[in-house]
Design a protein around this motif. Structure first.
Motif, PDB file in Angstrom:
ATOM      1  N   UNK A  70      -8.419   6.968   5.642  1.00 29.03           N
ATOM      2  CA  UNK A  70      -7.223   7.418   4.910  1.00 29.03           C
ATOM      3  C   UNK A  70      -6.301   6.200   4.695  1.00 29.03           C
ATOM      4  N   UNK A  71      -6.589   5.397   3.654  1.00 33.10           N
ATOM      5  CA  UNK A  71      -5.822   4.169   3.446  1.00 33.10           C
ATOM      6  C   UNK A  71      -4.434   4.432   2.876  1.00 33.10           C
ATOM      7  N   UNK A  72      -3.474   3.668   3.376  1.00 30.84           N
ATOM      8  CA  UNK A  72      -2.098   3.692   2.889  1.00 30.84           C
ATOM      9  C   UNK A  72      -1.700   2.260   2.542  1.00 30.84           C
ATOM     10  N   UNK A  73      -1.144   2.054   1.359  1.00 25.73           N
ATOM     11  CA  UNK A  73      -0.601   0.743   0.974  1.00 25.73           C
ATOM     12  C   UNK A  73       0.909   0.852   0.847  1.00 25.73           C
ATOM     13  N   UNK A  74       1.625  -0.064   1.507  1.00 22.87           N
ATOM     14  CA  UNK A  74       3.088  -0.087   1.471  1.00 22.87           C
ATOM     15  C   UNK A  74       3.559  -1.363   0.763  1.00 22.87           C
ATOM     16  N   UNK A  75       4.499  -1.201  -0.177  1.00 24.06           N
ATOM     17  CA  UNK A  75       4.984  -2.322  -0.997  1.00 24.06           C
ATOM     18  C   UNK A  75       6.486  -2.502  -0.742  1.00 24.06           C
ATOM     19  N   UNK A  76       6.880  -3.682  -0.310  1.00 21.82           N
ATOM     20  CA  UNK A  76       8.265  -3.965   0.056  1.00 21.82           C
ATOM     21  C   UNK A  76       9.155  -4.175  -1.169  1.00 21.82           C
ATOM     22  N   UNK A  77      10.450  -4.373  -0.912  1.00 26.02           N
ATOM     23  CA  UNK A  77      11.418  -4.506  -1.987  1.00 26.02           C
ATOM     24  C   UNK A  77      11.827  -5.941  -2.288  1.00 26.02           C
ATOM     25  N   UNK A  78      12.853  -6.079  -3.114  1.00 32.05           N
ATOM     26  CA  UNK A  78      13.350  -7.377  -3.569  1.00 32.05           C
ATOM     27  C   UNK A  78      13.874  -8.197  -2.398  1.00 32.05           C
ATOM     28  N   UNK A  79      13.408  -9.435  -2.293  1.00 31.58           N
ATOM     29  CA  UNK A  79      13.858 -10.321  -1.226  1.00 31.58           C
ATOM     30  C   UNK A  79      13.384  -9.919   0.151  1.00 31.58           C
ATOM     31  N   UNK A  80      12.412  -9.011   0.222  1.00 29.62           N
ATOM     32  CA  UNK A  80      11.975  -8.458   1.501  1.00 29.62           C
ATOM     33  C   UNK A  80      10.566  -8.958   1.848  1.00 29.62           C
ATOM     34  N   UNK A  81       9.918  -8.244   2.784  1.00 30.76           N
ATOM     35  CA  UNK A  81       8.588  -8.667   3.238  1.00 30.76           C
ATOM     36  C   UNK A  81       7.879  -7.488   3.893  1.00 30.76           C
ATOM     37  N   UNK A  82       6.585  -7.658   4.138  1.00 29.59           N
ATOM     38  CA  UNK A  82       5.768  -6.572   4.685  1.00 29.59           C
ATOM     39  C   UNK A  82       6.300  -6.059   6.018  1.00 29.59           C
ATOM     40  N   UNK A  83       6.796  -6.949   6.858  1.00 30.38           N
ATOM     41  CA  UNK A  83       7.238  -6.548   8.200  1.00 30.38           C
ATOM     42  C   UNK A  83       8.456  -5.639   8.174  1.00 30.38           C
ATOM     43  N   UNK A  84       9.105  -5.481   7.015  1.00 33.89           N
ATOM     44  CA  UNK A  84      10.226  -4.540   6.930  1.00 33.89           C
ATOM     45  C   UNK A  84       9.762  -3.097   7.144  1.00 33.89           C
ATOM     46  N   UNK A  85       8.453  -2.855   7.044  1.00 34.55           N
ATOM     47  CA  UNK A  85       7.898  -1.524   7.284  1.00 34.55           C
ATOM     48  C   UNK A  85       7.559  -1.305   8.757  1.00 34.55           C
ATOM     49  N   UNK A  86       7.985  -2.212   9.621  1.00 38.73           N
ATOM     50  CA  UNK A  86       7.549  -2.186  11.025  1.00 38.73           C
ATOM     51  C   UNK A  86       7.856  -0.876  11.739  1.00 38.73           C
ATOM     52  N   UNK A  95      -1.174   8.484  13.459  1.00 37.48           N
ATOM     53  CA  UNK A  95      -1.512   9.766  12.850  1.00 37.48           C
ATOM     54  C   UNK A  95      -2.848   9.731  12.104  1.00 37.48           C
ATOM     55  N   UNK A  96      -3.563   8.601  12.171  1.00 34.95           N
ATOM     56  CA  UNK A  96      -4.900   8.532  11.596  1.00 34.95           C
ATOM     57  C   UNK A  96      -5.002   7.808  10.270  1.00 34.95           C
ATOM     58  N   UNK A  97      -3.918   7.143   9.837  1.00 34.93           N
ATOM     59  CA  UNK A  97      -3.933   6.433   8.557  1.00 34.93           C
ATOM     60  C   UNK A  97      -4.227   4.949   8.767  1.00 34.93           C
ATOM     61  N   UNK A  98      -4.993   4.396   7.852  1.00 39.89           N
ATOM     62  CA  UNK A  98      -5.318   2.964   7.875  1.00 39.89           C
ATOM     63  C   UNK A  98      -4.290   2.268   6.988  1.00 39.89           C
ATOM     64  N   UNK A  99      -3.361   1.565   7.605  1.00 35.72           N
ATOM     65  CA  UNK A  99      -2.176   1.087   6.901  1.00 35.72           C
ATOM     66  C   UNK A  99      -2.304  -0.386   6.521  1.00 35.72           C
ATOM     67  N   UNK A 100      -1.972  -0.670   5.265  1.00 32.16           N
ATOM     68  CA  UNK A 100      -1.895  -2.027   4.746  1.00 32.16           C
ATOM     69  C   UNK A 100      -0.488  -2.228   4.172  1.00 32.16           C
ATOM     70  N   UNK A 101       0.147  -3.347   4.517  1.00 31.88           N
ATOM     71  CA  UNK A 101       1.448  -3.691   3.935  1.00 31.88           C
ATOM     72  C   UNK A 101       1.371  -5.146   3.503  1.00 31.88           C
ATOM     73  N   UNK A 102       1.474  -5.399   2.206  1.00 32.24           N
ATOM     74  CA  UNK A 102       1.296  -6.763   1.714  1.00 32.24           C
ATOM     75  C   UNK A 102       2.631  -7.443   1.461  1.00 32.24           C
TER      76      UNK A 102
END
Length: 323
Positions: A70-86, A95-102
């Motif tokens: 169950x892949x999830x892709x997370x996309x950050x905002x302006x001036x931000x970065x992937x780790x903001x989704x920490x 919960x069983x999701x395979x998470x990618x944040x670029x």
């Protein structure tokens, strides 16, 4: 012995002075190290993949167990970065999701080429080709602020790649700006305060030590060219989605801080009106950084939305920010 003791004290004092000077000029070093320790402790890994000739950085959190992919892709905002989704990534993986944040091109630990394309179209292409490189066929796609705009464009342009769509305090519809484009490139303490008051009202002053602010301003200035290119592509209006959003057919979750001073909650409610199959959650007493500052109710609603089978019916609800 006394001379040795004095020499040791002087050595320690010199090391402290060097460390303080380094942190003054590189204030995000300590923050980055703390975030990386947190991510590592949660089993989140750093990776790189070649996308359109660029070495794109991303975070990956694998789910526990051997359930269906169950892949999830997370996309950050302006001036931000992937780790903001920490604050969200570990709970999604649990919960069983395979998470990618670029990290989009120009942001975080991804390359920042002088001739890079930092427009909405350019970043959409990076995110879309990122999925292709990793051979991710059908993802749950989430975007925050500018990243939400990129995510909605992807869902409209490549609906076959998106199962469900989540946006958090996102741009993409027309509204009257009450701030100048220079807001995102503060050059002194007054302009820094103005930016922070927009994106994190009533919260940031209790968390950012004054000694770190000059270095943070220098970082903003260093990335000014990239941020202004991205913001400029949002301002020209050709990519606005007011007349396209109704074309979305997949289930959509819209999350907003009711105190968002950057993109008013009315924008989120208008998105909700334009997408009949959407679910709206407003988080009271939270600003633009809802997915980080108010993570518990956001994660709860996100998982409820992702897990629902059949998809949730259209609804509008509100939750209180955690104290």
């Amino acid at each position: 012995m006394r001379r040795g003791f004095i020499a040791t004290l002087l050595g320690v004092a010199a090391l402290v002075a060097v460390a303080c000077t380094y942190l003054y000029w590189n204030p995000m070093w300590l923050v980055d190290r703390s975030v990386n320790l947190y991510l590592r402790g949660k089993g989140i890994q750093h990776h790189y993949v070649m996308v359109d000739g660029y070495r794109i950085h991303y975070l990956e959190a694998k789910p526990a167990g051997n359930g269906p992919e169950k892949p999830v892709l997370l996309v950050h905002g302006l001036g931000a970065r992937a780790s903001d989704w920490a604050k969200m990534i570990p709970d999604l993986a649990k919960a069983g999701y395979h998470v990618y944040a670029l990290d989009l091109l120009g942001y975080g630990d991804s390359p920042k080429p002088k001739d890079g394309d930092y427009t909405l179209d350019g970043e959409e292409r990076i995110a879309t080709d990122f999925l292709r490189e990793l051979k991710l066929q059908k993802v749950d796609l989430g975007g925050w602020s500018m990243g939400g705009w990129v995510a909605m464009k992807m869902a409209l342009d490549h609906p076959e790649m998106v199962r469900r769509l989540m946006v958090y305090d996102t741009a993409g519809l027309y509204f009257v700006l009450d701030f100048p484009p220079s807001l995102f490139s503060p050059h002194d303490r007054a302009s820094f305060d103005a930016l922070m008051d927009k994106i994190e009202p009533s919260r940031w002053r209790t968390k950012i030590p004054s000694m770190m602010i000059p270095g943070m301003i220098r970082n903003f200035q260093k990335n000014q060219f990239i941020v202004q290119q991205s913001f400029g592509s949002m301002l020209h209006g050709r990519e606005l989605l007011d007349f396209r959003l109704g074309g979305l057919k997949m289930p959509m979750l819209i999350v907003w801080g009711t105190e968002d001073r950057l993109i008013p909650v009315e924008v989120g409610l208008r998105m909700h009106d334009l997408v009949p199959q959407s679910v709206f959650l407003g988080v009271r007493k939270c600003g633009h950084l809802t997915a980080a500052e108010c993570a518990p109710p956001v994660v709860e609603e996100t998982l409820k939305f992702l897990n629902a089978d059949p998809p949730l019916s259209r609804s509008t609800s509100y939750a209180d920010a955690p104290q």
